[in-house]
Design an enzyme around this catalytic site. Structure first.
Site, PDB file in Angstrom:
ATOM      1  N   GLU A   1       0.887  -1.172   0.000  1.00 21.36           N
ATOM      2  CA  GLU A   1       0.000   0.000   0.000  1.00 21.36           C
ATOM      3  C   GLU A   1       0.911   1.204   0.000  1.00 21.36           C
ATOM      4  OE1 GLU A   1      -3.075   0.269  -0.506  1.00 21.36           O
ATOM      5  OE2 GLU A   1      -3.554  -1.863  -0.344  1.00 21.36           O
TER       6      GLU A   1
ATOM      7  N   CYS B   1      -2.180   9.103   3.281  1.00 19.36           N
ATOM      8  CA  CYS B   1      -2.156   8.582   1.907  1.00 19.36           C
ATOM      9  C   CYS B   1      -3.495   8.867   1.223  1.00 19.36           C
ATOM     10  CB  CYS B   1      -1.867   7.098   1.914  1.00 19.36           C
ATOM     11  SG  CYS B   1      -2.913   6.210   3.041  1.00 19.36           S
TER      12      CYS B   1
HETATM   13  P1  NDP Z   1       8.811   4.914   3.589  1.00 18.41           P
HETATM   14  O1  NDP Z   1       8.532   4.123   2.388  1.00 18.41           O
HETATM   15  O2  NDP Z   1      10.048   5.706   3.628  1.00 18.41           O
HETATM   16  O3  NDP Z   1       8.872   3.970   4.865  1.00 18.41           O
HETATM   17  C1  NDP Z   1       7.875   3.033   5.178  1.00 18.41           C
HETATM   18  C2  NDP Z   1       8.482   1.914   5.977  1.00 18.41           C
HETATM   19  O4  NDP Z   1       9.425   1.225   5.171  1.00 18.41           O
HETATM   20  C3  NDP Z   1       9.264   2.403   7.213  1.00 18.41           C
HETATM   21  O5  NDP Z   1       9.116   1.458   8.236  1.00 18.41           O
HETATM   22  C4  NDP Z   1      10.688   2.416   6.691  1.00 18.41           C
HETATM   23  O6  NDP Z   1      11.634   2.317   7.717  1.00 18.41           O
HETATM   24  C5  NDP Z   1      10.676   1.178   5.815  1.00 18.41           C
HETATM   25  N1  NDP Z   1      11.719   1.115   4.812  1.00 18.41           N
HETATM   26  C6  NDP Z   1      12.416   2.138   4.239  1.00 18.41           C
HETATM   27  N2  NDP Z   1      13.322   1.645   3.351  1.00 18.41           N
HETATM   28  C7  NDP Z   1      13.188   0.295   3.358  1.00 18.41           C
HETATM   29  C8  NDP Z   1      13.823  -0.765   2.656  1.00 18.41           C
HETATM   30  N3  NDP Z   1      14.787  -0.541   1.764  1.00 18.41           N
HETATM   31  N4  NDP Z   1      13.435  -2.028   2.899  1.00 18.41           N
HETATM   32  C9  NDP Z   1      12.455  -2.281   3.783  1.00 18.41           C
HETATM   33  N5  NDP Z   1      11.826  -1.330   4.490  1.00 18.41           N
HETATM   34  C10 NDP Z   1      12.177  -0.050   4.272  1.00 18.41           C
HETATM   35  O7  NDP Z   1       7.530   5.792   3.848  1.00 18.41           O
HETATM   36  P2  NDP Z   1       7.226   6.738   5.088  1.00 18.41           P
HETATM   37  O8  NDP Z   1       7.406   6.037   6.357  1.00 18.41           O
HETATM   38  O9  NDP Z   1       7.988   7.988   4.901  1.00 18.41           O
HETATM   39  O10 NDP Z   1       5.639   6.952   4.956  1.00 18.41           O
HETATM   40  C11 NDP Z   1       5.123   7.845   4.093  1.00 18.41           C
HETATM   41  C12 NDP Z   1       4.635   7.145   2.835  1.00 18.41           C
HETATM   42  O11 NDP Z   1       3.759   6.072   3.127  1.00 18.41           O
HETATM   43  C13 NDP Z   1       3.828   8.070   1.963  1.00 18.41           C
HETATM   44  O12 NDP Z   1       4.229   7.961   0.626  1.00 18.41           O
HETATM   45  C14 NDP Z   1       2.391   7.582   2.119  1.00 18.41           C
HETATM   46  O13 NDP Z   1       1.511   7.823   1.092  1.00 18.41           O
HETATM   47  C15 NDP Z   1       2.571   6.143   2.338  1.00 18.41           C
HETATM   48  N6  NDP Z   1       1.427   5.622   3.072  1.00 18.41           N
HETATM   49  C16 NDP Z   1       0.506   4.847   2.406  1.00 18.41           C
HETATM   50  C17 NDP Z   1      -0.602   4.357   3.025  1.00 18.41           C
HETATM   51  C18 NDP Z   1      -1.548   3.467   2.289  1.00 18.41           C
HETATM   52  O14 NDP Z   1      -2.226   2.694   2.929  1.00 18.41           O
HETATM   53  N7  NDP Z   1      -1.637   3.502   0.977  1.00 18.41           N
HETATM   54  C19 NDP Z   1      -0.886   4.667   4.450  1.00 18.41           C
HETATM   55  C20 NDP Z   1       0.135   5.459   5.060  1.00 18.41           C
HETATM   56  C21 NDP Z   1       1.246   5.901   4.376  1.00 18.41           C
HETATM   57  P3  NDP Z   1      12.303   3.623   8.396  1.00 18.41           P
HETATM   58  O15 NDP Z   1      11.325   4.741   8.269  1.00 18.41           O
HETATM   59  O16 NDP Z   1      12.522   3.217   9.779  1.00 18.41           O
HETATM   60  O17 NDP Z   1      13.564   3.880   7.645  1.00 18.41           O
END
Ligand code: NDP
Length: 482
Positions: A247, A281
């Protein structure tokens, strides 16, 4: 490392080899705590324990699952005031929204507690004589759950609750910006009598521990919510034939038609664009407005945006909390510059705000005179920035709403049943809102999108079982085959 909050691995609280500080975005002098960062070998311990625990849990009685999930959900709901305050302190959403999120997280558990009792399959007669067939669902095994910071408890719950209800084990990596909610959540799960290792919390950065988790061959399925670039990387993990559900972001639009209730449209636009500081989102950062009420709508929208109270998340009366981090705030301000450079007209907001405490406050911004080709209308900003696009007809509005690579939610404000019905059928999004803000969904029905917003089976409601189970077809000969 004395007061470090630990990871939860194989049923034990385990200190990290390193740690991070968790600061309040409303007041950066407020240190919430220091949180463990899992090492590579600790992650392997979690995966090994999860595999073993899943074998037990997969054969557990349904009432055992029902009781555990009910107790987790009830504790979350009973403690929503306390835990919601903690969530607001570390994430920055106003207290009422933090409390509401924790309560909702509890509802996911009580909902999936009940789903665990509804594991009913199909039966069929074989095309061959004296053979009967049953089709039932089984757990997939070890599920890696990777969640974002913006709904730290709700997102994790809508993944962890169905994972456990359908007999799987969980290794959860929360976002490093919101570890306090994650530890509080794990403490609640720890109070249940579950096989050690059935649920594991491994905190660490996405690039290190997250990446190792998604590449692990011990993981049977990955459920991720976050950004598109990270989601793309995770989809590559499917090369191991790991089941993947993603998502991601969106660029949702609210169409405001000439026959709508103007005040209701303004209120839905303010809610959808600025609620949660625009960090949803499901936020509607594109407002596609019919020319006949464009000026009146914009005037009321700007007045409404200016009246919003931006401040410390835990202060009485705050409607918009801080942006989550310095990095996110600076990205938001870059979008203001990009909009100005592209010729959009900034009607209000867009500056960093000073408050009594040092935090990442930003004035809600409204751009008018924008078109759908501008970067501010193509890219997900995740910011309190609304962009108004003027259109001349319903048809143009629908085309504009659909002209995006994303497809999570969309909305229309209209009193016409035929337009509302046409929009519902033709909007290319996973969720459609009629006379409602684009944000705000229920927990008992599917949630997800199209295009770059989602990949894999839907989340939430009964549809979640598509992802958290695998189907087995059994052929049973009831006598001598003829
Ligand atoms: P990120 O994609 O940066 O991070 C999401 C999660 O993935 C965090 O736990 C992060 O860890 C982890 N992560 C980052 N890099 C990696 C990797 N290479 N491998 C595995 N895991 C990884 O997004 P954000 O946290 O900044 O959230 C914002 C985004 O999420 C927005 O684009 C938003 O639209 C989307 N979102 C979508 C939703 C939906 O249901 N469609 C709901 C809520 C948000 P860490 O942060 O600890 O580095």
């Amino acid at each position: 490392m004395k007061n470090q909050k630990c990871n939860y691995i194989a049923g034990k609280w385990v200190a990290g080899e390193t740690e991070i500080e968790n600061l309040n975005p409303s007041d950066t002098s407020d240190l919430i705590g220091t949180y463990a960062q899992a090492s590579s070998s600790q992650l392997n311990d979690a995966l090994e324990a999860a595999e073993a625990a899943q074998r037990t849990w997969g054969n557990s009685g349904l009432e055992q699952r029902y009781n555990a999930l009910t107790a987790i959900g009830q504790e979350m709901m009973a403690r929503s005031a306390e835990l919601g305050e903690l969530l607001s302190r570390e994430e920055g959403k106003p207290r009422a929204e933090g409390v509401g999120e924790v309560y909702r997280a509890g509802q996911f558990f009580t909902y999936y507690a009940a789903e665990s009792l509804r594991q009913i399959g199909d039966t069929a007669d074989s095309v061959r004589p004296n053979i009967e067939i049953d089709v039932r669902r089984e757990p997939i095994g070890v599920v890696a759950i990777i969640s974002p910071w913006n709904f730290p408890i709700a997102t994790a719950s809508w993944k962890i609750a169905p994972a456990l209800a359908f007999g799987n084990a969980v290794v959860w990596k929360p976002a490093n910006l919101t570890p306090a909610s994650a530890v509080a959540f794990a403490e609640i799960i720890d109070r249940q009598i579950l096989p050690a290792g059935l649920f594991n919390l491994v905190m660490g950065s996405g690039g290190s521990i997250g990446q190792q988790l998604v590449e692990s061959s011990s993981v049977d399925a990955i459920s991720f919510t976050g950004s598109v670039p990270v989601g793309r990387g995770i989809a590559a993990a499917a090369q191991n034939f790991t089941k993947v559900q993603l998502e991601m972001g969106s660029k949702n639009a609210l169409a405001v038609m000439d026959d709508c209730d103007l005040d209701l449209a303004v209120s839905c636009a303010l809610n959808g664009a600025f609620g949660g500081t625009g960090q949803k989102c499901t936020a509607s950062s594109r407002l596609v407005v019919h020319e006949s009420l464009h000026d009146a709508f914009v005037e009321k929208l700007v007045a409404g945006a200016k009246a919003l109270r931006v401040g410390h998340a835990l202060e009485e009366g705050t409607q918009i909390g801080p942006v989550v981090s310095e990095e996110q705030l600076s990205a938001n301000l870059d979008y203001i510059s990009a909009g100005n450079a592209e010729g959009a007209e900034l009607l209000c907001g867009g500056d960093r705000l000073e408050r009594a405490s040092q935090g990442y406050f930003m004035e809600p911004a409204v751009f008018a005179g924008t078109n759908n080709s501008m970067r501010i209308n193509r890219e997900e900003m995740f910011a309190p920035i609304a962009c108004v696009i003027k259109v001349g007809s319903y048809e143009e509005a629908l085309d504009t709403v659909n002209d995006t690579s994303f497809g999570l939610t969309s909305g229309i404000m209209t009193k016409s049943l035929s337009r509302a019905s046409h929009f519902r059928r033709n909007a290319k999004t996973g969720c459609v809102m009629i006379n409602l803000p684009t944000a705000g969904t229920d927990y008992h029905v599917p949630f997800g999108g199209r295009g770059d917003s989602s990949y894999g089976p839907r989340e939430q409601g009964g549809y979640a079982k598509e992802f958290y189970t695998t189907v087995k077809t059994a052929y049973i000969a009831s006598g001598d085959p003829q």
